[in-house]
Design an enzyme around this catalytic site. Structure first.
Site, PDB file in Angstrom:
ATOM      1  N   ASN A  46       0.838  -1.194   0.000  1.00  0.00           N
ATOM      2  CA  ASN A  46       0.000   0.000   0.000  1.00  0.00           C
ATOM      3  C   ASN A  46       0.875   1.246   0.000  1.00  0.00           C
ATOM      4  O   ASN A  46       1.908   1.289   0.666  1.00  0.00           O
ATOM      5  CB  ASN A  46      -0.901   0.032   1.234  1.00  0.00           C
ATOM      6  CG  ASN A  46      -1.965  -1.035   1.208  1.00  0.00           C
ATOM      7  OD1 ASN A  46      -1.764  -2.116   0.663  1.00  0.00           O
ATOM      8  ND2 ASN A  46      -3.106  -0.751   1.798  1.00  0.00           N
ATOM      9  N   GLU A 104      -3.873  -0.365  -3.249  1.00  0.00           N
ATOM     10  CA  GLU A 104      -3.319  -1.657  -2.849  1.00  0.00           C
ATOM     11  C   GLU A 104      -2.701  -2.321  -4.075  1.00  0.00           C
ATOM     12  O   GLU A 104      -3.401  -2.625  -5.041  1.00  0.00           O
ATOM     13  CB  GLU A 104      -4.404  -2.538  -2.241  1.00  0.00           C
ATOM     14  CG  GLU A 104      -5.085  -1.905  -1.024  1.00  0.00           C
ATOM     15  CD  GLU A 104      -6.158  -2.792  -0.436  1.00  0.00           C
ATOM     16  OE1 GLU A 104      -6.052  -4.029  -0.571  1.00  0.00           O
ATOM     17  OE2 GLU A 104      -7.113  -2.253   0.146  1.00  0.00           O
TER      18      GLU A 104
END
Length: 205
Positions: A46, A104
């Site tokens: 992330n 992500e």
């Protein structure tokens, strides 16, 4: 909910990325919700979502592109000075009812390596995994859009769709106009300046 239709094998035109792509995002790898790896078996890197402010019209969904990690910070030898393929989600992950937008990124193995997601049965899919590299500077070049975000009836259905996302991303990046962003597929003298500039940006930290 995900529509019950077949998936396209590739995403984006064969001629190469079209506006708004390529899109540049960068930042340190931060801790996410911890569910991708622990609950789904899908490791993700992330990065902060504040870079999306430059792209207010970018829709939530699943994308593909290429990434590079700062080799001076990363302890992952296989990523040193490499540009690697990636599939990523930008959004809220309806399955988990997130209220904060996130980026992500699942980093895949080089296209020359066997694909761990080529086959698999629901609940028994193996995804590419790297050692943790929190704090490492990451650069991401988004090259195309795969699909919208969906909610799912089960975690197994979500995992299977992500497996297919990985394969769509791999096939899409294997095309000549895209594989060049990975530094493959053509002599540097034959490449256009834009592709070379994007690769320089990716690998300059």
């Amino acid at each position: 909910m995900r529509p019950d239709t077949s998936r396209d094998p590739v995403a984006g035109p064969d001629s190469g990325p079209e506006p708004p792509f390529p899109i540049r995002l960068a930042g340190p790898v931060i801790k996410g919700f911890g569910r991708g790896s622990k609950e789904l078996g899908i490791p993700t890197a992330n990065i902060p979502a504040d870079g999306l402010a430059e792209y207010p019209d970018l829709q939530v969904g699943v994308y593909y592109g290429v990434v590079a990690l700062n080799p001076a910070q990363s302890e992952v030898p296989s990523t040193s000075a490499q540009i690697l393929p990636a599939v990523l989600s930008i959004g809220y992950n309806p399955f988990y009812k997130n209220t904060t937008r996130s980026i992500e990124i699942h980093i895949m193995p080089p296209l020359t390596a066997p694909s761990p997601t080529a086959t698999g049965t629901p609940g028994h899919v193996t995804f590419h995994k790297l050692p943790d590299f929190y704090g490492t500077s990451l650069k991401l070049l988004i090259l195309g859009y795969i699909r919208p975000e969906y909610d799912y009836v089960s975690a197994e259905a979500l995992i299977e769709d992500i497996r297919v996302d990985c394969e769509v991303a791999r096939r899409s990046l294997q095309r000549g106009a895209y594989v060049r962003y990975l530094g493959a597929g053509a002599d540097e003298n034959e490449e256009n300046e834009e592709v070379q500039e994007q690769r320089r940006w990716l690998t300059t930290f």
